[in-house]
Write a protein that holds these residues in place. Sequence first.
Motif, short mmCIF file in Angstrom:
data_model
loop_
_atom_site.label_atom_id
_atom_site.label_comp_id
_atom_site.label_asym_id
_atom_site.label_seq_id
_atom_site.Cartn_x
_atom_site.Cartn_y
_atom_site.Cartn_z
N GLY A 153 -25.21 -124.88 37.69
CA GLY A 153 -25.14 -125.78 36.56
C GLY A 153 -25.33 -127.23 36.97
N LYS A 171 -32.55 -117.57 36.29
CA LYS A 171 -32.77 -117.29 34.87
C LYS A 171 -33.98 -116.37 34.73
CE LYS A 171 -31.29 -121.28 32.79
NZ LYS A 171 -31.60 -122.68 32.51
N THR A 231 -22.23 -117.59 35.39
CA THR A 231 -23.63 -117.75 34.96
C THR A 231 -24.60 -116.71 35.51
OG1 THR A 231 -23.23 -120.13 34.85
CG2 THR A 231 -25.50 -119.40 34.57
N TYR A 232 -24.75 -116.62 36.83
CA TYR A 232 -25.79 -115.74 37.35
C TYR A 232 -25.29 -114.46 38.03
CZ TYR A 232 -28.84 -119.62 36.20
OH TYR A 232 -29.52 -120.60 35.53
#
Length: 584
Positions: free
Chosen positions: A128, A137, A161-162
């Motif tokens: 981030g 992504k 997030t990932y």
Amino acid sequence: MRLKAQNYTLLRQGEDDPLPRPAERRRWNQRPIWQWIVPGLLALTVVLALIITRATRGEKDSNWDHNSNLPACPQYPALKALSSDREKLEDEVKHTINSDEFFEKSLKNMQGAVQIPTESFDDMGKVGNDTRWDIFKDFHKYLEKTFPLVYSKLEFTPINTYGILLEWKGKDSSLKPYLFMGHQDVVPVPKVTESRWKYPPYSAHYDGRFIWGRGATDCKNVLIGVLEAFETLLEKDFTPERTILAGFGFDEEISGYQGAQYIAQHLEETRGKDSIDLIIDEGGLGVKDMNGAIFALPGLGEKGYFDARITVETAGGHSSVPPDHTGIGILSQIVSAIEAAPYEPELTPVNPYYTTLQCSAEHSPKLDSWLRKTIQKALSSKKAAKEVADYLASKDIFQRYLMQTSQATDLVSGGVKINALPEKVYAVVNHRIAVESRVKDVQANLKSVIESKILTKFPMSLNAFGDVIGNTSTSAVGQIILEEFDEQPLEPSPVSPFDTDAYKIFTGTIKQVMGEDVIVAPSLMTGNTDTKFYWNLSKNIYRFAPVREGGRENAHTVDERIGMKEHIEGVRFYAQMIMNGERS
Ligand SMILES: *[C@@H]1O[C@H](CO)[C@@H](O)[C@H](O)[C@H]1NC(C)=O
Ligand SMILES: *[C@@H]1O[C@H](CO)[C@@H](O)[C@H](O)[C@H]1NC(C)=O
Ligand SMILES: *[C@@H]1O[C@H](CO)[C@@H](O)[C@H](O)[C@H]1NC(C)=O
Ligand SMILES: [Zn+2]
């Protein structure tokens, strides 16, 4: 046979009867009692001596083999389907995965995955807050597109997030889940090495045998292989008996603090400690020939990790009037003293490599006969184990470091100006800690080497991890500081047991897929995987990329590649493992 027996009978018939005659036997029985005493006492002495030797040896080598209730090389049978319905499904799955159609699809899956350069860099910031993470992504989109059933039927939880956590709910919630691990990131390709690749590192060129590219074998093959197994079973409307989880971090190559660490924390919070039946991650030594037999070598343990920074602080001044030894000189002497006192190879039963060797002694037809005998002697003798360790350590460095703590001075820094004496210099020593040892042992060793070899020469103080010794007066030459460096220290991992049901299913599946003649032997890893965050979740942790020798080459360097044939066999292993999860 029969002819010989006849001859023997004939011979015996021609001889005098060799048995004592009745009269002689009677005479023996009638011996006076005192004639029994001497031989009797002799026999008693021998028996007592034997008992005493056994007992003292037992005492000396007590706890020598904590697995001594197990065979030296425990082997469990290849699994077979438990019902005819299941056998039918297993055949279908095998047939599907071995088909040309699957091969073509899998080749595309792998190529697409390798073509996305999910590099993780040592200096990467937080997710981030560092755009270099953005590539993940694309990787996520690619996975969603490539495995539609996985993403529509399984529960997907993004972690930090990932991180990818997938849950495939089983029918029987009383069975603990299986967890398949892997990582999405790859080691960066340095610009200067790009031209040395036979095919560009992110082209994923297929040459009819191998896919070439960064990440092809470390470890997009694992991640894609697991998802291919899931997708294939979902296509067949399969529902697992026990819950199946997949957890894929995204920064394993830079230690996993943002990926696997978060996934493990999430699992521990939501499921609790010891809530997973078994974990299979990348790693291990694969499946390979050792002296004439085929071995599968899952890593059942990992060495520990410790970086020590050694700082030398001395008075500055002009270099035209220097002391006999500058800070750099003293630091050099410290590094020399450390290198002059390396750790010793040691082989004990807590080391899974000890069992690798026992298996080799039992099953490798071409193993040197002295070595075989000495390895087998090591089952009860420390001396024999030391002989084996010394011999193998002198033979090759890879075996050496399966049996001893390594130390390597990898960083050095100091000096700012050619006419100024260096006031502060440091070096960092990387250690991979033997399974018998601990971080504190390494710390104590460094302290003792510096105390005995340096403080005796230079009036200096030593702050060894907070403990100050030596000459602390202000007139002293200066100070030496021993402290942790950036990376958190890691104790050697717990060693997964090799007598649990989980181990029997895991190894039975390897044999079921890769052949009943494969010997599964516990082994040790000198490096660390993302599993270091999972110790609290399961005692059955297996680091095992199911790839045969010759099928994977050059991880972390130029011309990394994976053989498609071997990759496909790996997919079969994962699918079979999931189906075998019905057992408990
Ligand atoms: C984000 O990155 C900037 C620049 O690289 C850095 O100065 C800052 O400390 C970072 N913030 C966090 C929360 O990591
Ligand atoms: C410490 O070092 C200084 C300088 O060499 C010396 O004068 C002093 O005696 C030393 N002190 C001790 C306790 O050894
Ligand atoms: C495992 O649990 C112990 C005790 O609760 C805790 O101190 C440790 O940090 C945990 N380990 C990991 C890797 O989370
Ligand atoms: Zn890896």
